[in-house]
Design a protein around this motif. Sequence first.
Motif, PDB file in Angstrom:
ATOM      1  N   PHE A 138       0.846  -1.183   0.000  1.00 25.75           N
ATOM      2  CA  PHE A 138       0.000   0.000   0.000  1.00 25.75           C
ATOM      3  C   PHE A 138       0.884   1.236   0.000  1.00 25.75           C
ATOM      4  CE2 PHE A 138      -2.416  -3.421   1.928  1.00 25.75           C
ATOM      5  CZ  PHE A 138      -3.528  -3.428   1.104  1.00 25.75           C
ATOM      6  N   ALA A 139       0.394   2.262  -0.686  1.00 25.22           N
ATOM      7  CA  ALA A 139       1.188   3.481  -0.853  1.00 25.22           C
ATOM      8  C   ALA A 139       0.272   4.682  -0.733  1.00 25.22           C
ATOM      9  CB  ALA A 139       1.891   3.476  -2.214  1.00 25.22           C
ATOM     10  N   VAL A 140       0.870   5.836  -0.491  1.00 19.64           N
ATOM     11  CA  VAL A 140       0.127   7.076  -0.402  1.00 19.64           C
ATOM     12  C   VAL A 140       0.749   8.083  -1.362  1.00 19.64           C
ATOM     13  CG1 VAL A 140       1.533   7.965   1.511  1.00 19.64           C
ATOM     14  CG2 VAL A 140      -0.793   8.832   1.187  1.00 19.64           C
ATOM     15  N   ARG A 141      -0.105   8.832  -2.055  1.00 18.31           N
ATOM     16  CA  ARG A 141       0.406   9.872  -2.944  1.00 18.31           C
ATOM     17  C   ARG A 141       1.169  10.893  -2.113  1.00 18.31           C
ATOM     18  NH1 ARG A 141      -2.805  14.228  -6.609  1.00 18.31           N
ATOM     19  NH2 ARG A 141      -3.485  14.841  -4.532  1.00 18.31           N
ATOM     20  N   ASP A 142       2.385  11.250  -2.555  1.00 20.97           N
ATOM     21  CA  ASP A 142       3.256  12.032  -1.699  1.00 20.97           C
ATOM     22  C   ASP A 142       4.129  12.952  -2.550  1.00 20.97           C
ATOM     23  OD1 ASP A 142       4.513  12.047   1.277  1.00 20.97           O
ATOM     24  OD2 ASP A 142       6.119  12.192  -0.211  1.00 20.97           O
ATOM     25  N   ALA A 143       4.099  14.263  -2.258  1.00 15.85           N
ATOM     26  CA  ALA A 143       4.834  15.239  -3.064  1.00 15.85           C
ATOM     27  C   ALA A 143       6.342  15.073  -2.919  1.00 15.85           C
ATOM     28  CB  ALA A 143       4.411  16.653  -2.668  1.00 15.85           C
ATOM     29  N   ALA A 144       6.819  14.855  -1.699  1.00 13.84           N
ATOM     30  CA  ALA A 144       8.262  14.719  -1.494  1.00 13.84           C
ATOM     31  C   ALA A 144       8.795  13.490  -2.217  1.00 13.84           C
ATOM     32  CB  ALA A 144       8.572  14.638   0.001  1.00 13.84           C
ATOM     33  N   ALA A 145       8.045  12.388  -2.146  1.00 18.60           N
ATOM     34  CA  ALA A 145       8.466  11.176  -2.839  1.00 18.60           C
ATOM     35  C   ALA A 145       8.424  11.367  -4.352  1.00 18.60           C
ATOM     36  CB  ALA A 145       7.578  10.006  -2.432  1.00 18.60           C
ATOM     37  N   ALA A 146       7.411  12.082  -4.845  1.00 19.53           N
ATOM     38  CA  ALA A 146       7.317  12.339  -6.287  1.00 19.53           C
ATOM     39  C   ALA A 146       8.504  13.156  -6.767  1.00 19.53           C
ATOM     40  CB  ALA A 146       6.011  13.064  -6.599  1.00 19.53           C
ATOM     41  N   ARG A 147       8.855  14.193  -6.005  1.00 17.09           N
ATOM     42  CA  ARG A 147      10.001  15.047  -6.374  1.00 17.09           C
ATOM     43  C   ARG A 147      11.294  14.238  -6.363  1.00 17.09           C
ATOM     44  NH1 ARG A 147       9.303  18.290  -2.665  1.00 17.09           N
ATOM     45  NH2 ARG A 147       8.064  19.895  -3.744  1.00 17.09           N
ATOM     46  N   ALA A 148      11.497  13.477  -5.300  1.00 16.99           N
ATOM     47  CA  ALA A 148      12.719  12.678  -5.206  1.00 16.99           C
ATOM     48  C   ALA A 148      12.773  11.619  -6.299  1.00 16.99           C
ATOM     49  CB  ALA A 148      12.806  12.016  -3.828  1.00 16.99           C
ATOM     50  N   GLY A 149      11.627  11.036  -6.625  1.00 15.35           N
ATOM     51  CA  GLY A 149      11.594  10.013  -7.663  1.00 15.35           C
ATOM     52  C   GLY A 149      11.952  10.570  -9.024  1.00 15.35           C
ATOM     53  N   LEU A 150      11.413  11.743  -9.377  1.00 12.57           N
ATOM     54  CA  LEU A 150      11.743  12.355 -10.665  1.00 12.57           C
ATOM     55  C   LEU A 150      13.203  12.764 -10.711  1.00 12.57           C
ATOM     56  CD1 LEU A 150      11.072  13.374 -13.441  1.00 12.57           C
ATOM     57  CD2 LEU A 150      10.143  15.469 -12.406  1.00 12.57           C
ATOM     58  N   GLU A 151      13.703  13.328  -9.615  1.00  7.89           N
ATOM     59  CA  GLU A 151      15.127  13.667  -9.580  1.00  7.89           C
ATOM     60  C   GLU A 151      15.989  12.422  -9.789  1.00  7.89           C
ATOM     61  OE1 GLU A 151      15.373  15.460  -5.755  1.00  7.89           O
ATOM     62  OE2 GLU A 151      14.898  17.484  -6.488  1.00  7.89           O
ATOM     63  N   GLY A 152      15.544  11.302  -9.207  1.00  8.45           N
ATOM     64  CA  GLY A 152      16.302  10.071  -9.326  1.00  8.45           C
ATOM     65  C   GLY A 152      16.326   9.523 -10.738  1.00  8.45           C
TER      66      GLY A 152
END
Length: 393
Positions: free
Chosen positions: A297-311
């Motif tokens: 299970f996951a939650v929509r998350d802005a910090a994770a989205a930003r870090a994921g795109l940077e990655g």
Amino acid sequence: MARSFSATCGPDGLLHHLADLRSAVPSASGGVIFVSGQLAQRASGVAELVRSTWRGIPACVVPAAGVLSERGEIEGDTGASGVLWSGGRVTPFALPERAEEPDRLLRETLVRTIGHRSATAILFARPGAFAPEMLEAFAACAPGACLFGAGTASASAIGVTSQGELIEGAAIGLGITGFAPPIVDASPASRLLSGFHPIEDVSGGVVLRAGGRPALDLLSAATASLGEQPSSQQLVLAALADPLDPRGDAEEPRGDAEEPAAPRSVRYVLRPIRGVDPSRRGLLLGDEARPGARLAFAVRDAAAARAGLEGIARQVSRSALGSAPRFALYLSCAGRGQGLYGTPDVEARILRQRFADLPIAGMHSSFEIAPWAPGQARLALYTGVLALFRAPS
């Protein structure tokens, strides 16, 4: 050579930008135009402009929820972005409406368009007209091809052939041969709340047990950390991974709401939780939740989205060392953008910081077709898909 643009504009302004791109890339071989707002509602008129202004150049016009380039993102307004490039052979193709055996037709269309060669297929499908299982046979019919794409904003995309024919259908694609396949990666806008558990019992799309426990109990345990009144941003989703993932352990480090998510060790796709069955302690997830697949299970998350795109931007850039980047396409879910981050242009700034003035065009999409294993792709949600096209240096 390639050039991109993005602008808030109507038909007259779009015509000006199309002409500018045509002048800047005199030997162009293909292009993509993304349109939003009123231009998306008049996609056939935009296709006519593309046909007349880019005479002889195959292209695709894609209705989008929003558009973007390396310059910024346009949300909630009428606008357009696009890229025109030289190199390779570009062939538009269509998957007809109400086709019988659509998965077979997709396979036949891809084989006819790109054959079994090392090639690229970019697919833009209308929501409701494209099922995830249609991608499952892709590797068998074109194992050397790279497939990615996105879902349009309700209306169908329109292809423009080199002969000036306009083609329409439930899904429109561009087959690209004679050009190095792009480096493609994807990242979901989510933070995992739990580890992955093998699904053990499913009935009619309802997951009853996973990891030795009732599925509803797993969800309750995973969301306990969110508190009794989670914010509107904290949309809880199911995360589905393959039964065997050679890239990492089944357990994944949990992120923290205030910190970027840890690098993913398991590739997964997000799916909505469509309902609960309290009597059986089950969760309605749909046909993709099959026995043996793994559930988290996951939650929509802005910090994770930003870090994921940077990655993924960092990884794609590293993978391109030794070649000359030409242009990029970035397909980002409409559930990301300013609605997720609370401020505009977050993702465009990340791409610009990594790739500087590289021409980039993209859209805010209804769903994404993301890379999976070699020759395979999956339908994804809340995901950003980055494709970097390059030539040997």
